[in-house]
Structure formats: C-alpha cells, structure tokens
Design a protein around this motif. Sequence first.
Motif, short mmCIF file in Angstrom:
data_model
loop_
_atom_site.label_atom_id
_atom_site.label_comp_id
_atom_site.label_asym_id
_atom_site.label_seq_id
_atom_site.Cartn_x
_atom_site.Cartn_y
_atom_site.Cartn_z
N THR A 24 -20.46 -2.18 -3.54
CA THR A 24 -19.12 -1.70 -3.18
C THR A 24 -18.05 -2.59 -3.80
N GLY A 25 -16.82 -2.14 -3.70
CA GLY A 25 -15.71 -2.95 -4.19
C GLY A 25 -15.61 -4.26 -3.44
N SER A 26 -15.81 -4.22 -2.13
CA SER A 26 -15.72 -5.43 -1.32
C SER A 26 -16.72 -6.48 -1.84
N PHE A 50 -4.98 -5.44 -0.42
CA PHE A 50 -6.20 -5.01 0.26
C PHE A 50 -7.36 -5.16 -0.73
N HIS A 51 -8.39 -5.89 -0.27
CA HIS A 51 -9.51 -6.16 -1.18
C HIS A 51 -10.86 -5.78 -0.58
N GLY A 52 -10.87 -5.22 0.62
CA GLY A 52 -12.15 -4.76 1.17
C GLY A 52 -12.37 -5.23 2.58
N GLU A 71 -3.45 -7.48 -7.04
CA GLU A 71 -3.51 -6.08 -7.46
C GLU A 71 -2.21 -5.83 -8.19
N ASP A 73 -7.66 -7.20 -9.19
CA ASP A 73 -8.43 -6.22 -8.43
C ASP A 73 -7.98 -4.84 -8.90
N ILE A 116 -9.91 -2.14 -8.40
CA ILE A 116 -10.85 -1.22 -7.75
C ILE A 116 -10.20 0.15 -7.56
N MET A 117 -8.93 0.14 -7.24
CA MET A 117 -8.20 1.41 -7.09
C MET A 117 -7.59 1.86 -8.42
N LYS A 168 -14.94 2.34 -7.43
CA LYS A 168 -14.44 3.66 -7.04
C LYS A 168 -14.65 4.72 -8.11
C1 LIG Z 1 -7.64 -2.42 -4.23
C2 LIG Z 1 -8.92 -2.34 -3.47
N1 LIG Z 1 -9.75 -3.39 -3.47
C3 LIG Z 1 -10.92 -3.38 -2.82
C4 LIG Z 1 -11.32 -2.27 -2.10
C5 LIG Z 1 -12.65 -2.28 -1.37
O1 LIG Z 1 -13.54 -1.44 -2.02
P1 LIG Z 1 -14.75 -0.82 -1.20
O2 LIG Z 1 -14.18 0.07 -0.13
O3 LIG Z 1 -15.55 -0.05 -2.22
O4 LIG Z 1 -15.52 -1.94 -0.61
C6 LIG Z 1 -10.48 -1.17 -2.05
C7 LIG Z 1 -10.85 0.02 -1.26
O5 LIG Z 1 -10.08 0.87 -0.93
C8 LIG Z 1 -9.25 -1.19 -2.75
O6 LIG Z 1 -8.41 -0.15 -2.75
#
Ligand SMILES: Cc1ncc(COP(=O)(O)O)c(C=O)c1O
Length: 413
Positions: free
Chosen positions: A106-108, A134-136, A187, A220, A222-223, A250
């Motif tokens: 996962t992203g987290s 937000f990072h998870g 981010e 980050d 991820i988004m 994602k």
């Molecule tokens: C910018 C960002 N980082 C990290 C995450 C965490 O990713 P995950 O939900 O796949 O663990 C998210 C999830 O929404 C996110 O938007």
Amino acid sequence: MEPIDSLHPRWLRLLAESGLASEFTRGSGSHLYDAQGRAVLDFCGGYGAVSVGHFHPKAVTAIAEFLSSGRPALTAIGVPQVSQVLAHRAVAYACVPDHVVLFGGTGSEAIEIAIRACIAGTRRGEIVCVHGGFHGVTQAARELSSPLFDGADEPIAGIKTIRVHINDAKQVEHVVQTGNVAAVLIEIIQASAGAAEWTLQGLGCVAAVCQRTQTPLIVDEIMTGFARTGSPFAFHRLDGLVPDVIVSGKALTAGLVPLALVMIRRDLYYKACDNGMPQTLLGSTFSLSALAATLALAVLDVICADTFCAHAAQAASALLQSLEGLADGGLIGDVRGKGLLIAFQPLMTGDQPDAWSAYDFCKGALSRGLVVTPAPHAADFVVLTPPLNIGFEEIEIFEQITRDSILEARATT
Ligand SMILES: Cc1ncc(COP(=O)(O)O)c(C=O)c1O
C-alpha cells in the motif's frame, strides 16, 4: 441478508447515519451501479486509484491472461521478471533513470519504506513533514500526517517529526539547518487539505535547501502520480527538479489490486543498505506480486497511449471551466488543484463556506447520482479525482448535479 456487525461497527453506523452507506455491485468506466441498477457518476474514483476507469478492458485482459497462465503471483524466492520490467518502466516514465525501485503493498507501506531508507541512508532521526499532509494509516505514516478528526497524534518511538507550513521554505531551511533531519516529506498538491499546493517558487526553495544540506527530499506522489495532475508526476512541473525519493501507488493498478512503489536515488539506496537496512527495505508479502506488476504494466500502457493524456488534459480544462462557471454564479467559492485533482468549496447556505459544508454537499450529490468526498483536512472543500478518461458529457452531468445540490440546500435553509 441479516444485518451483521462484525466489520468496524462504529464506522458502519457513522456511514449509515450520514447517508453515505451505499453499496455498489458493478462498476464500469466512470460509473458505479447499485443492486437496483441505478447508476451513479464516480468523481472520487476510489480516492484517485481508479485512474483508467472501472474495469478498463486492457486491465481486465491483463488480469484474465495472468490468471489463465498458471503463473504464480507470489513465490517468496526469486524476483518475478515482470516486477523488474515494471521497475524499469516506472523510472523511465518518471524520468529518473538513476533511481532504483522498491515495491510496497500500500501507499502507507511505501511511505514507511521511504522514511526508513532515508533514516538509514543519512543516519539521522528527524523527518520534516507539512501541516495538512496525509501519508497513510500505518503508525509512522500517520504520525507524519496531520491529525484527522479524532485528534489522535501519538508519537512513535524512533521517529521525531517536525511539522512545517506549506510554502514556508524559510521554516524548512531553519529546521533543516538546526536539526538532525533525515528527510523532508512533502506532497506537492495536498489532496486531503483540499488541493492546497506548493508554489513552484516554494518548491524550488525547499529543493535547493535539501540539496545544499544533503537532506533527502521525499515527494509523496501516491495521489498525484501517473498523470493525475497533468504531468507524469507533480514534481515534473518544476523544471530540473529531481527528488531524492518519489513515492507513488494508487493509479498504477487502477484500483483493482494494491501496489505502491518507492523510487530512490541509487546512492542513497546503497547507503541505506550498507547501514544495515536491506531486509526491511524489501517490502512485505504482496510487494512482489507478479499479478499486480502485470496489471500495472497494462495500466502504464493505457496511460502512455497516444491520446490518453491529451484527453485527460482536455477533460481537466472542461472541468475547470465548469467549476469557474459555478464560482461566477456564486454557488461555489475557491477552486484549487491541477489536472484531474481539483477541489472546490460548495457554498451551501450563502456566500461563505460553512465548516462542514463539503459533507452536506457530498450527501446531497450522492442522492442525485454523484460520488464525491470531502477533504479530510479542509472540511469546506470537496475533492474530485475522477478517472483520467472521464467523458465530457459526464462533466456536464457533474456540473448539473453540483448546481442542483447547492440550490436545493439553499432552498431548504
Ligand atoms: C498522498 C497520500 N499519501 C499516502 C496515502 C496512503 O496510501 P494507502 O491508502 O494506499 O496506504 C494516500 C491515500 O489516500 C495519499 O493520498
């Protein structure tokens, strides 16, 4: 079916009470369908993960072919060739040929890998993160995020976080120069804070400070990665910026299976390994899933196809135009973001946003056939992350539902 309460009952009750407990039984393109066949338009796209729409034919074919091939998804021993090819494609797509890739489920998890690599690679202990980020949800990723509604902000042993304000490059400079900073984690566009954005100038200053002090910069994405914001990654908006670590996920697997990745500067990676981190850097059970990697390659092919990003850019400008029209008509306030990561303030009761207006909007919009979500760190903003191949007609329907939902709310207050 009898109601059951084995799954997170408090959360389920909250969703039911707030009118957001819909269940969908089918997805196709930019639509979700409930058991009665009612279609709703999906402008959330699984929090940005459904990059190429629900059940894109190429994604479905890749999974079907993999399943019928008899190849194992997980082998524990050895590294699937397809994961290696994906790593190569990812660094080429990101234009960071000197970075190496580590996969996470996962992203987290990928965020955890990134910070562990930086702590090991620098032998320093503090991580600078940003208010509104937000990072998870894993312990360290959460500690690096701004607190959500429950206000929990427990410190985690071994990681000291220093939180700075977005666009305050001077503050970053100060903490990096005076602290023992292993990485600066940002981010470039904070979806959770309603698409609050680093200016290119602020970003450039932070990158320069990081470079001068040899402090790794982690972005980050991820988004924002894989074409969400109008460029392959959001960091590409600043000419010449090459972050030390890029984390994404994602969109890569179109919302079908989890997969995330960390692209890390080769010398930093080797330093981290030399400093005793190889085992924990390898990721977890599903990191090297051949199924996930096969799917990701198919999704990358779709995203890289000739007209895909051109369409996404046109859709983004149509969506922006729609929102600007609503803003001119006094129905919405600020509009922020880039590409198809856009946030706006619905003005549900008048010309000022209310603290929780985004929640009321999302509820009203769902009853009219539109799925959108509020920004967790900016409850007056609604965040839009539709599939990148969203149609122009669907944008018109979005505009109509948005207008009707706000006008109806105003009529009843
Ligand atoms: C910018 C960002 N980082 C990290 C995450 C965490 O990713 P995950 O939900 O796949 O663990 C998210 C999830 O929404 C996110 O938007």
